[in-house]
Scaffold this motif. Structure first.
Motif, PDB file in Angstrom:
ATOM      1  N   ASP A  29       0.851  -1.177   0.000  1.00 11.68           N
ATOM      2  CA  ASP A  29       0.000   0.000   0.000  1.00 11.68           C
ATOM      3  C   ASP A  29       0.887   1.227   0.000  1.00 11.68           C
ATOM      4  O   ASP A  29       1.915   1.246   0.678  1.00 11.68           O
ATOM      5  N   SER A  30       0.486   2.240  -0.734  1.00 17.28           N
ATOM      6  CA  SER A  30       1.187   3.518  -0.712  1.00 17.28           C
ATOM      7  C   SER A  30       0.421   4.487   0.171  1.00 17.28           C
ATOM      8  O   SER A  30      -0.799   4.578   0.075  1.00 17.28           O
ATOM      9  N   VAL A  31       1.153   5.173   1.018  1.00 17.07           N
ATOM     10  CA  VAL A  31       0.589   6.269   1.791  1.00 17.07           C
ATOM     11  C   VAL A  31       1.300   7.524   1.295  1.00 17.07           C
ATOM     12  O   VAL A  31       2.508   7.667   1.461  1.00 17.07           O
ATOM     13  N   TRP A  32       0.534   8.388   0.651  1.00 22.07           N
ATOM     14  CA  TRP A  32       1.096   9.608   0.082  1.00 22.07           C
ATOM     15  C   TRP A  32       1.168  10.657   1.177  1.00 22.07           C
ATOM     16  O   TRP A  32       0.179  10.920   1.861  1.00 22.07           O
ATOM     17  N   VAL A  33       2.326  11.243   1.359  1.00 21.83           N
ATOM     18  CA  VAL A  33       2.538  12.188   2.442  1.00 21.83           C
ATOM     19  C   VAL A  33       2.567  13.622   1.928  1.00 21.83           C
ATOM     20  O   VAL A  33       2.757  13.872   0.744  1.00 21.83           O
ATOM     21  N   ASP A  34       2.403  14.543   2.849  1.00 22.65           N
ATOM     22  CA  ASP A  34       2.421  15.965   2.558  1.00 22.65           C
ATOM     23  C   ASP A  34       3.830  16.405   2.178  1.00 22.65           C
ATOM     24  O   ASP A  34       4.815  15.894   2.720  1.00 22.65           O
ATOM     25  N   ALA A  35       3.929  17.361   1.279  1.00 22.41           N
ATOM     26  CA  ALA A  35       5.235  17.861   0.860  1.00 22.41           C
ATOM     27  C   ALA A  35       5.961  18.596   1.989  1.00 22.41           C
ATOM     28  O   ALA A  35       7.186  18.607   2.031  1.00 22.41           O
ATOM     29  N   MET A  36       5.226  19.168   2.906  1.00 27.69           N
ATOM     30  CA  MET A  36       5.837  19.899   4.025  1.00 27.69           C
ATOM     31  C   MET A  36       6.248  18.919   5.126  1.00 27.69           C
ATOM     32  O   MET A  36       5.399  18.187   5.645  1.00 27.69           O
ATOM     33  N   HIS A  37       7.532  18.925   5.465  1.00 21.93           N
ATOM     34  CA  HIS A  37       8.041  18.037   6.512  1.00 21.93           C
ATOM     35  C   HIS A  37       7.224  18.151   7.790  1.00 21.93           C
ATOM     36  O   HIS A  37       6.932  17.150   8.430  1.00 21.93           O
ATOM     37  N   GLN A  39       4.261  18.573   8.321  1.00 24.63           N
ATOM     38  CA  GLN A  39       2.928  17.981   8.262  1.00 24.63           C
ATOM     39  C   GLN A  39       2.956  16.450   8.166  1.00 24.63           C
ATOM     40  O   GLN A  39       1.915  15.815   8.058  1.00 24.63           O
ATOM     41  N   ARG A  40       4.120  15.860   8.209  1.00 26.35           N
ATOM     42  CA  ARG A  40       4.244  14.404   8.041  1.00 26.35           C
ATOM     43  C   ARG A  40       4.169  13.685   9.394  1.00 26.35           C
ATOM     44  O   ARG A  40       5.032  12.906   9.768  1.00 26.35           O
ATOM     45  N   ASN A  41       3.103  13.926  10.103  1.00 23.44           N
ATOM     46  CA  ASN A  41       2.956  13.365  11.450  1.00 23.44           C
ATOM     47  C   ASN A  41       2.818  11.851  11.441  1.00 23.44           C
ATOM     48  O   ASN A  41       3.319  11.176  12.332  1.00 23.44           O
ATOM     49  N   GLU A  42       2.141  11.302  10.437  1.00 22.65           N
ATOM     50  CA  GLU A  42       1.985   9.850  10.381  1.00 22.65           C
ATOM     51  C   GLU A  42       3.334   9.161  10.144  1.00 22.65           C
ATOM     52  O   GLU A  42       3.630   8.134  10.745  1.00 22.65           O
ATOM     53  N   VAL A  43       4.161   9.733   9.290  1.00 18.78           N
ATOM     54  CA  VAL A  43       5.497   9.182   9.056  1.00 18.78           C
ATOM     55  C   VAL A  43       6.308   9.234  10.350  1.00 18.78           C
ATOM     56  O   VAL A  43       6.975   8.264  10.714  1.00 18.78           O
TER      57      VAL A  43
END
Length: 83
Positions: A29-37, A39-43
């Protein structure tokens, strides 16, 4: 099998990992993340940092970042397993 790839649209390192997963015919599965570091809380929650790509392989108990390390893991765990 439960493999998840955290990735960013247009990220060449993410694409290298996705291409290798496809070559090895690994379902993921791909999880697409936000471009702003920031905002990448899930990562950050799954890996402790905000950079991508991040691969989570629940079956093997592995969470890792950095494309070269991920590719090495995929080659060892999936390419050699199917050889």
């Amino acid at each position: 099998m439960s493999v998840t790839l955290y990735r960013l649209d247009g990220c060449p390192y993410c694409e290298k990992v996705a291409d290798r997963l496809d070559e090895l015919e690994v379902d993921y599965d791909s999880v697409w993340v936000d471009a702003m570091h920031s905002q990448r809380n899930e990562v950050k929650r799954v890996s402790g940092q905000r950079a991508v790509p991040v691969l989570v392989d629940e079956d093997r108990g592995v969470t890792m970042a950095e494309s070269d390390r991920i590719l090495e893991f995929l080659n060892t765990s999936y390419a050699e397993a199917s050889a």
